[in-house]
Every structure is written in C-alpha cells, then in structure tokens.
Design a protein around this motif. Structure first.
Motif, PDB file in Angstrom:
ATOM      1  N   ALA A  54       0.837  -1.204   0.000  1.00 57.57           N
ATOM      2  CA  ALA A  54       0.000   0.000   0.000  1.00 57.57           C
ATOM      3  C   ALA A  54       0.873   1.255   0.000  1.00 57.57           C
ATOM      4  O   ALA A  54       0.585   2.228  -0.706  1.00 57.57           O
ATOM      5  CB  ALA A  54      -0.923  -0.009   1.212  1.00 57.57           C
ATOM      6  N   GLN A  55       1.952   1.240   0.779  1.00 58.13           N
ATOM      7  CA  GLN A  55       2.854   2.383   0.840  1.00 58.13           C
ATOM      8  C   GLN A  55       3.540   2.608  -0.503  1.00 58.13           C
ATOM      9  O   GLN A  55       3.694   3.740  -0.973  1.00 58.13           O
ATOM     10  CB  GLN A  55       3.905   2.164   1.937  1.00 58.13           C
ATOM     11  CG  GLN A  55       4.875   3.326   2.125  1.00 58.13           C
ATOM     12  CD  GLN A  55       4.183   4.609   2.554  1.00 58.13           C
ATOM     13  OE1 GLN A  55       3.208   4.581   3.297  1.00 58.13           O
ATOM     14  NE2 GLN A  55       4.682   5.749   2.079  1.00 58.13           N
ATOM     15  N   LEU A  56       3.941   1.505  -1.150  1.00 55.88           N
ATOM     16  CA  LEU A  56       4.594   1.608  -2.452  1.00 55.88           C
ATOM     17  C   LEU A  56       3.631   2.180  -3.495  1.00 55.88           C
ATOM     18  O   LEU A  56       4.026   2.974  -4.345  1.00 55.88           O
ATOM     19  CB  LEU A  56       5.096   0.233  -2.890  1.00 55.88           C
ATOM     20  CG  LEU A  56       5.783   0.155  -4.254  1.00 55.88           C
ATOM     21  CD1 LEU A  56       6.983   1.093  -4.318  1.00 55.88           C
ATOM     22  CD2 LEU A  56       6.215  -1.274  -4.547  1.00 55.88           C
ATOM     23  N   MET A  57       2.367   1.793  -3.419  1.00 55.61           N
ATOM     24  CA  MET A  57       1.369   2.339  -4.347  1.00 55.61           C
ATOM     25  C   MET A  57       1.274   3.852  -4.223  1.00 55.61           C
ATOM     26  O   MET A  57       1.142   4.565  -5.220  1.00 55.61           O
ATOM     27  CB  MET A  57       0.010   1.694  -4.086  1.00 55.61           C
ATOM     28  CG  MET A  57      -0.091   0.249  -4.554  1.00 55.61           C
ATOM     29  SD  MET A  57      -1.712  -0.483  -4.171  1.00 55.61           S
ATOM     30  CE  MET A  57      -2.786   0.521  -5.223  1.00 55.61           C
ATOM     31  N   LEU A  58       1.364   4.341  -2.984  1.00 58.56           N
ATOM     32  CA  LEU A  58       1.305   5.790  -2.764  1.00 58.56           C
ATOM     33  C   LEU A  58       2.571   6.476  -3.273  1.00 58.56           C
ATOM     34  O   LEU A  58       2.513   7.497  -3.951  1.00 58.56           O
ATOM     35  CB  LEU A  58       1.109   6.076  -1.277  1.00 58.56           C
ATOM     36  CG  LEU A  58      -0.238   5.687  -0.670  1.00 58.56           C
ATOM     37  CD1 LEU A  58      -0.217   5.893   0.839  1.00 58.56           C
ATOM     38  CD2 LEU A  58      -1.364   6.501  -1.294  1.00 58.56           C
ATOM     39  N   GLU A  59       3.721   5.888  -2.955  1.00 58.63           N
ATOM     40  CA  GLU A  59       4.998   6.496  -3.348  1.00 58.63           C
ATOM     41  C   GLU A  59       5.154   6.568  -4.863  1.00 58.63           C
ATOM     42  O   GLU A  59       5.622   7.570  -5.412  1.00 58.63           O
ATOM     43  CB  GLU A  59       6.159   5.689  -2.765  1.00 58.63           C
ATOM     44  CG  GLU A  59       6.336   5.809  -1.268  1.00 58.63           C
ATOM     45  CD  GLU A  59       7.502   4.974  -0.775  1.00 58.63           C
ATOM     46  OE1 GLU A  59       8.323   4.541  -1.620  1.00 58.63           O
ATOM     47  OE2 GLU A  59       7.603   4.749   0.440  1.00 58.63           O
TER      48      GLU A  59
END
Length: 295
Positions: free
Chosen positions: A112-117
């Motif tokens: 999920a964090q990678l999707m945001l970044e």
C-alpha cells in the motif's frame, strides 16, 4: 526463451540448487525469503500459505484453494496477498532435476505504501477477486530475484540492498497483468483491504469465539457485505477460515511443540475433543494421534 532470459533462469537454478544442497528448506538471511528443494513429487497436503510471491526455478507445483486449482512452473509465478489455507502438491521433481522453489513473504502494508509512493494507478473492476493468482514470469522479475539471491553471498550488503531489490520486485508485481488483483487488496479504503485487516485480527484471535456481526462492524462493513467479500477473496466463509487456522495451528503444536492432542485442541479453541479429531481428520487426512505418531 531468448538468451538473456535463459541465462537469468539458469543462474536462478544454480543459486537455489547451491543454497539447498544441504537441507530441503533454507530460511535465508534475507527476511521473508525462503528456498526449498524436493527430489521427488509430494503427496497433497493442507497448509497455511503466507501472503507471498512464489517462484519455481525448476519443477512444477499445484495449489488448490476451494474448488480452484492453480498450477505453476518455471515460467510462471504464484502470489497471494493474504494468508490462505490451501492444499499444495509438488507434481514435477526428480533427483536429476529436483524441484527448486522460492518464496518471498509479502507485506500488504508495504504494498500500500509503495502504491502511494510510486503513484501506481488503481481501478475498481468487477472480475475475479480471489486473493490468489498465477501470472507469467518476466525476465525483469527473474533478474531481480537473481540479484536478491546473490546478496546471500555478500552478507554485509543485505541490510542496505535487499530492501531496494524487494521494493523493485513488489513494484514489478504491482505493474504486472495480475497487479490489479493485488491492488484491490492492498489499497487502503477498499473492501479488499478491510478483509486483509479482518484476517490479521483472526490470525491473532482465532482461538476465541467468533461473532461475524462484531467483526464486520469493526471493519466498517455490513455482515452480508463482509461475508460476501471475505468469500470472494478467500473462497471460504469467515468461520471456515477460522476453523482451518485453528487446525493448522493445532498441527504445529502437536508436531513442533510436543503438545498432546487434548492440550492442542483446547489451546486452539476447541471445547470438544471428538469434534476436533473429526475435523482434523477431514482436513489433514488422518486423526491427530496418527499424525503425531508419523511425525
């Protein structure tokens, strides 16, 4: 395969073969990366498959979830974004060409964090929602795993470089044709993500009595919607999932912790020993007492 793809695949075989030459399961110094080796096909067995990305350097494996059968080999990967109770079987292995497997555990929150970044696009779609899928293995993904495995030879580099390579692997997985399925589960605020949170709660509370209404409410969902989305992703109901978690943990306690059958059944939440034995036999193919003797 073209030459560079063949070379990367050959190197992957060499690395897994090298690291598993002494034992058939090698937990590498890279967190969440596990290698395995089998010289013969195996019997079908029930087990909990962690949220993970699974590759095969050599051989073939079959995984059953509910009524669905997933087969993958050296040209395909299998992934699940959540922990799932499955039936698995290695179907192609020999002493000359052993099965060589790679498992990298996945963290839905890191996804999920990678999707945001990376500003990974996400579209709501209505096709298959199951949390397990098989996809075609690309040269880029193979090459990233080769570089990750080569780090084992330089332990001083693991702390800095392994997170970077794993991030690349997750990015390539998200951007693959199977990526949308993963995004639906990893993206914060989706029903898939709520089911991930519910499963995380079940993992730590499976021995307790389960109220579907209470769990659904805590996830911000109606009971009917929660039940439907849970089944869409896991191919089973929440109660069936809880039961399989209980039985898998009971088997671990019996085999690795030396608990007796009665103590194991109580510890995982069963009040009736006879019910525990019946369900254990149905799930694992033999009564717990017999399983304990064989192991």
């Amino acid at each position: 395969m073209v030459t560079k793809e063949r070379n990367a695949h050959t190197r992957l075989i060499q690395l897994v073969d090298q690291y598993t030459s002494v034992e058939n399961r090698f937990e590498t110094p890279i967190a969440g990366l596990i290698l395995s080796r089998w010289d013969t096909p195996t019997q079908a067995s029930s087990n909990m498959l962690d949220a993970s990305l699974c590759l095969i350097a050599q051989g073939k494996k079959q995984v059953i979830l509910g009524e669905e059968i997933y087969t993958y080999d050296a040209e395909h990967f299998l992934f699940t974004a959540i922990d799932l109770p499955v039936i698995s079987q290695i179907i192609d292995a020999s002493p000359e060409k052993p099965y060589l497997g790679i498992l990298l555990k996945l963290d839905p929150y890191a996804l999920a964090q990678l999707m945001l970044e990376a500003h990974v696009p996400f579209k709501h779609r209505t096709e298959d929602k199951k949390g397990l899928a098989v996809g075609e293995l690309t040269h880029e993904l193979t090459n990233a795993f080769v570089r990750l495995l080569e780090l084992i030879q330089t332990p001083e580099d693991i702390q800095i470089l392994s997170p970077l390579i794993i991030k690349e692997i997750l990015y390539r997985l998200l951007m693959s044709p199977q990526g949308d399925r993963l995004k639906r589960i990893a993206a914060t605020g989706t029903n898939g993500h709520r089911i991930v949170k519910a499963i995380e709660w079940l993992k730590h509370n499976f021995s307790k009595p389960l109220s579907i209404d209470d769990l659904a409410n805590s996830m911000g969902m109606s009971s009917s919607s929660f039940h439907q989305h849970f089944r869409d992703i896991t191919s089973m109901s929440p109660l069936q999932y809880q039961k399989r978690m209980r039985l898998s943990e009971a088997r671990r306690l019996l085999i690795t912790e030396d608990l007796d059958v009665s103590s194991a059944s109580i510890q995982v939440g069963y009040e009736s020993l006879s019910q525990f034995s019946r369900e254990y036999k149905r799930f694992f193919g033999m009564p717990p007492s017999e399983d304990l003797r064989k192991n």
